[in-house]
Design an enzyme around this catalytic site. Structure first.
Site, PDB file in Angstrom:
ATOM      1  N   HIS A 175      22.223   4.712   0.785  1.00 16.41           N
ATOM      2  CA  HIS A 175      23.348   4.152   1.545  1.00 16.41           C
ATOM      3  C   HIS A 175      23.617   2.737   1.058  1.00 16.41           C
ATOM      4  O   HIS A 175      22.891   1.800   1.396  1.00 16.41           O
ATOM      5  CB  HIS A 175      23.010   4.162   3.031  1.00 16.41           C
ATOM      6  N   ASN A 178      29.136   0.456   4.152  1.00 14.37           N
ATOM      7  CA  ASN A 178      29.289   0.228   5.595  1.00 14.37           C
ATOM      8  C   ASN A 178      28.561  -1.001   6.131  1.00 14.37           C
ATOM      9  O   ASN A 178      28.172  -1.046   7.292  1.00 14.37           O
ATOM     10  CB  ASN A 178      28.860   1.468   6.382  1.00 14.37           C
ATOM     11  N   TYR A 180      25.592  -2.339   5.405  1.00 16.81           N
ATOM     12  CA  TYR A 180      24.138  -2.364   5.512  1.00 16.81           C
ATOM     13  C   TYR A 180      23.533  -3.078   4.291  1.00 16.81           C
ATOM     14  O   TYR A 180      24.252  -3.671   3.498  1.00 16.81           O
ATOM     15  CB  TYR A 180      23.609  -0.954   5.737  1.00 16.81           C
ATOM     16  N   ASN A 235      30.946  -3.990   9.895  1.00 15.08           N
ATOM     17  CA  ASN A 235      29.722  -4.788  10.048  1.00 15.08           C
ATOM     18  C   ASN A 235      29.858  -6.167   9.399  1.00 15.08           C
ATOM     19  O   ASN A 235      28.906  -6.693   8.808  1.00 15.08           O
ATOM     20  CB  ASN A 235      28.502  -4.041   9.503  1.00 15.08           C
TER      21      ASN A 235
END
Length: 355
Positions: A175, A178, A180, A235
């Site tokens: 990942h 998004n 992170y 985010n």
């Protein structure tokens, strides 16, 4: 329905019967120790007719956890829990990649097993709040990772990937989207480093590339995918010029011959086509909120090899069968997306049950 959606495809070494993929979706139904449950196994097995299942974000270490009740892949109990999931999916004829997600600064000490300060590229707090057992809390200023800690975090990804394969997964998805940790290294605002992991685009992509290299070396490139979200502000991420970063990133990743690249559509059609041209392998496109016809058009236009869907798969365990039959789809219950029991998780009716 005659459409390229139902033609065979591949993701690395995994042969897929069709091109409809279940996107990774956080469901927050693991145990407090991050162990997937029998209900988790039932949830994924119900959706085994999707061409490929990509799991919810799974932390590769205690530092990687941000949300309550998310699963991990760094203890024996967690690996055993995932084995129950993969066994159930395979028994139902499905294929599962486990998404490895380190949240970085998108966390709160109350949500982690060790209660430590979050870690990130730089000591820059994200805007927004984190839901905890005592309600929403401001996310604290994270601690900037040292270079030895960055190397140790790469090793966490490598070990978690090996554990996922030991648990029976068909592969893993890294990942890097998004907002992170990996995305934080790629960004303008979360990464204010001046060492070899910050500053220029070539230095900001380094962490992502080294994680991919470590995972691919451990489990094989054909079992390693990676997800990116160029320009996505989720985010509290700022990327002033995604082209300057993601062009070099794809150039560095392409020689690894990964199983796939999973692109969260940037909303910029020209950028999406540019990234497609830069990626020689299998490309999954996630065009969130789009109808099925728009997603199929991405395959027809050559933009996507596979398309991933989230809420449609969440609410319709037999989604491919429904689409082929032209049946009505269940409506997702957003109130039960995160946390809870079987309601809104394993109780969505199948087509024959609804009729």
């Amino acid at each position: 329905m005659t459409t390229p959606l139902w033609t065979p495809a591949v993701a690395g070494d995994v042969k897929l019967e069709h091109r409809l993929v279940m996107a990774p979706m956080t469901r927050s139904r693991a145990t407090p120790d991050g162990v997937p449950t029998a209900l988790t196994a039932a949830y994924y097995a119900q959706r085994a007719s999707l061409g490929l299942l990509i799991s919810e974000g799974t932390q590769p270490s205690a530092d990687g956890q941000g949300y309550l009740l998310t699963p991990g892949m760094h203890t024996d109990e967690q690996v055993a829990g995932w084995r129950r999931v993969t066994d159930a999916v395979h028994a139902a004829g499905g294929r599962l990649f486990v998404q490895l997600m380190h949240v970085g600064r998108i966390s709160h000490p109350d949500n982690t097993p060790h209660g430590r300060q979050p870690v990130a590229p730089s000591a820059v707090a994200p805007a927004g709040t984190m839901f905890t057992a005592t309600g929403p809390r401001s996310m604290p200023v994270p601690r900037s990772l040292t270079v030895p800690e960055i190397e140790a975090t790469q090793d966490d990804f490598r070990r978690a990937a090996a554990a996922a394969i030991d648990a029976g997964a068909d592969g893993v998805e890294i990942h890097a989207a998004n907002g992170y940790l990996i995305h934080q290294f790629l960004s303008d605002n979360a990464n204010q480093r001046t060492d070899e992991y910050g500053g220029s685009a070539q230095r900001r992509i380094r962490f992502a590339v080294e994680v991919a290299q470590a995972v691919a070396a451990e489990i094989g490139a054909a079992r390693t995918g990676i997800r990116i979200a160029p320009g996505n502000p989720f985010n509290d991420i700022i990327e002033s010029n995604p082209r300057d970063v993601y062009g070099p990133l794809l150039s560095a990743l392409a020689p690894l011959d990964l199983a796939y690249l999973h692109l969260v559509h940037p909303g910029d059609e020209d950028l999406a086509r540019t990234l497609r041209a830069a990626w020689p392998g299998t490309l999954i496109v996630n065009r969130g909120g789009a109808d099925l016809q728009t997603r199929v058009a991405d395959i027809e236009a050559g933009l996507a090899d596979l398309v991933s869907v989230g809420a449609m798969a969440l609410a319709n365990p037999d989604l491919p069968e429904r689409l082929r039959a032209g049946a009505t789809l269940n409506t997702p219950d957003r109130a039960t997306f995160y946390g809870g029991d079987h309601r809104g998780y394993t109780d969505y009716p199948r087509m024959q049950e609804a009729s």
